[in-house]
Scaffold this active site. Structure first.
Site, mmCIF file in Angstrom:
data_model
loop_
_atom_site.group_PDB
_atom_site.id
_atom_site.type_symbol
_atom_site.label_atom_id
_atom_site.label_comp_id
_atom_site.label_asym_id
_atom_site.label_seq_id
_atom_site.Cartn_x
_atom_site.Cartn_y
_atom_site.Cartn_z
ATOM 1 N N SER A 238 20.243 95.389 41.776
ATOM 2 C CA SER A 238 21.514 94.773 42.117
ATOM 3 C C SER A 238 22.580 95.134 41.082
ATOM 4 O O SER A 238 22.860 96.306 40.884
ATOM 5 C CB SER A 238 21.302 93.253 42.237
ATOM 6 O OG SER A 238 22.385 92.619 42.856
ATOM 7 N N ASP A 464 20.064 94.244 53.601
ATOM 8 C CA ASP A 464 20.439 93.609 52.333
ATOM 9 C C ASP A 464 21.789 92.910 52.480
ATOM 10 O O ASP A 464 22.793 93.540 52.794
ATOM 11 C CB ASP A 464 20.520 94.662 51.229
ATOM 12 C CG ASP A 464 20.546 94.062 49.830
ATOM 13 O OD1 ASP A 464 21.230 93.027 49.640
ATOM 14 O OD2 ASP A 464 19.894 94.614 48.935
ATOM 15 N N HIS A 492 17.425 91.015 49.841
ATOM 16 C CA HIS A 492 18.091 91.703 48.736
ATOM 17 C C HIS A 492 17.095 92.467 47.881
ATOM 18 O O HIS A 492 16.191 91.867 47.300
ATOM 19 C CB HIS A 492 18.832 90.663 47.891
ATOM 20 C CG HIS A 492 19.671 91.235 46.799
ATOM 21 N ND1 HIS A 492 20.361 92.427 46.911
ATOM 22 C CD2 HIS A 492 19.939 90.775 45.542
ATOM 23 C CE1 HIS A 492 21.024 92.661 45.797
ATOM 24 N NE2 HIS A 492 20.778 91.683 44.943
#
Length: 522
Positions: A238, A464, A492
């Site tokens: 991320s 996602d 995610h």
């Protein structure tokens, strides 16, 4: 529209949060300490003496940081911990310094190097992630080959943390509402954010001016040096992909094996980022509802559009009349939406969301509040276990120029409501956070530029909600010498919870150096 809470802005919840969805609902709601490390007994203390060749390649003026001897002490039962000294301001390396907290899980076999790990945020603790997840998140092959090193980036938890509020003040701030569609309400929100920013500056000190990603990437190179690796082996999730691509742009010759999972596109503006997330979360919500309606106990009737509308009606009802949870705390619409969003980070969390929605539709918002607390790092005892929200704001205010004038924010609100009819309303007005931040942004969005010889693996997930899959394709293109690996899944990021196709592809790259074919889809 009635008074509403100030939005928390987009936030990339770290892997530790999205991994929580794999647990039973009772465990999710009972504790924020959701994973265990597993592994061998605590190792002996060890001193890492600097490799002369690594010190010789240090940037000018930083030799003392690259040559420092780091003592790794036994800690946390089975790990080793160390403090690493770095300049507070890289433009003035002879000035004040700060210390970064690092934790490592020593390799279980023949060590080939260290794998530095960042779980996201910005504001997530890599120290905690390795401590909690080393034994179950990583394959035996990776554990054998690498010392796993987690660290708290500057500004995070144990590393010169951004400090702003007491726990009680955080609760009170989350409970506030503002009539942002009125000039009076917007000015009230701006005034409160200005006061919070002043608290952050007073309690954190001058390091607050240097909690930016470029500085953190330079820290990452010091960390590489003190673990005595000539090349950085790195796994970033991320926001950690943004940190990794920044590193690759700054230190292309020092990149070893790098995996960037749940990619953030560094070339887009804050407003484009927010819009992309709003659309992706709306899509994820529809996917969740369609899945829920295939289950016998789903409280949402009709087709997916009807189910989403029922959620929208529930949000509007809480917006009009905030509800009281069993612990006596008031749940406003933003808190409710935070609880709704948190389980969307992992499809294994969807049963928890179904139970929370069923209870809320019957008048009890306590489970939704618990999910919101989980995302905010608030324990059932009322104590916040991290400073991630404050670190998130500090990093983003330095990393991005923000639209913060009234006309600009209201125009953005309209765009977001078009992008995401259910959730876009709650992604707006993020500029209020940085409007009166004591330090101006030090970066403007720009594509990653990588000229290194070591190929990088970029990973995207088709469903996602926090880092849309097209961002991964964009980052792969910017890096050039890279391969794109895509997982057909929901939630995610991918590595550590995906199928064997993706897991083996990443492991074969990290352990054996075998680059997956570009545009591999798992």
């Amino acid at each position: 529209m009635t008074a509403r809470p100030l939005p928390a802005r987009h936030r990339f919840l770290p892997v530790a949060i999205r991994a929580a969805g794999a647990m039973a609902l009772a465990m999710v709601l009972a504790s924020c300490s959701l994973l265990n490390g597993g592994g061998k007994n605590a190792p002996e203390a060890a001193t890492a003496k600097a490799d002369p060749s690594i010190v010789a390649s240090a940037p000018a003026g930083l030799e003392k940081f690259y040559s420092q001897e780091v003592v790794w002490q036994p800690c946390e039962g089975e790990f080793q911990c160390a403090k690493v000294t770095v300049p507070m301001d890289y433009a003035n390396p002879g000035g004040d310094t700060i210390q970064l907290a690092a934790l490592r899980a020593p390799s279980t076999g023949k060590k080939t190097g260290s794998l530095l790990v960042n779980p996201g945020g910005p504001g997530a603790s890599g120290y905690d992630f390795v401590k909690d997840a080393a034994g179950i998140h990583f394959s035996a092959a990776v554990r054998n080959a690498y010392d796993l090193v987690g660290f708290d980036p500057r500004g995070v938890k144990r590393s010169a943390p951004v400090t702003c509020m007491t726990d009680a003040e955080r609760d009170a701030s989350r409970a506030k509402t503002y009539a942002l569609e009125t000039d009076t309400g917007l000015q009230a929100a701006l005034a409160d954010n200005k006061a919070i920013a002043a608290q952050c500056a007073a309690q954190t000190g001058p390091v607050l001016a240097h909690i930016d990603t470029v500085s953190a990437a330079k820290d990452l190179d010091v960390l590489r040096a003190v673990v005595n690796d000539t090349k950085l082996n790195y796994l970033g999730y991320s926001y950690g992909t943004f940190l990794g691509s920044t590193y690759a742009s700054l230190f292309p010759d020092n990149v070893g094996r790098m995996v960037l999972d749940g990619a953030l596109d560094p070339s887009i503006s804050n407003e484009e980022l927010t819009s992309g997330q709003a659309r992706a979360f709306e899509k994820a919500l529809h996917t969740y509802v369609a899945s829920c309606q295939k289950q016998s106990k789903c409280p949402l009737s009709g087709d997916a559009d009807s189910g989403v509308q029922q959620i929208r009606d529930l949000i509007n009802a809480v917006q009009e009349t905030p509800r009281t949870a069993k612990d006596g705390r008031l749940v406003n619409a933003t808190t409710f939406v935070s609880g709704l969003i948190t389980p969307l980070y992992n499809d294994q969390s969807w049963p928890a969301l179904t139970q929370a929605l069923e209870a809320a539709m019957s008048g009890d918002v306590s489970l939704m509040l618990r999910l919101a607390d989980l995302g905010a790092d608030r324990g059932p005892d009322g104590k916040y276990t991290s400073n991630s929200t404050f670190a998130f704001n500090a990093v983003n205010c330095l990393d991005y120029p923000m639209v913060s004038d009234a006309a600009g924010m209201r125009a953005e609100e309209k765009r977001l409501e078009q992008d995401s009819p259910t959730l876009g309303y709650f992604f707006a007005y993020g500029g209020t956070t940085c409007a009166d931040w004591p330090y101006k942004n030090v970066r403007t969005p720009a594509p990653a530029k990588y000229s290194g010889d070591s190929p990088i693996v970029v990973v995207g997930t088709t469903g996602d909600p926090a880092t849309p899959v097209d961002w991964a394709a964009s980052l792969r293109k910017q890096l050039g010498n890279a391969a794109l690996l895509t997982w057909k899944g929901e939630g995610h990021t991918a590595y550590g919870r995906a199928n064997s196709c993706l897991e083996d592809s990443v492991d074969n790259y990290l352990v054996g150096g075998k680059l997956p074919a570009d545009n591999t889809v798992c």
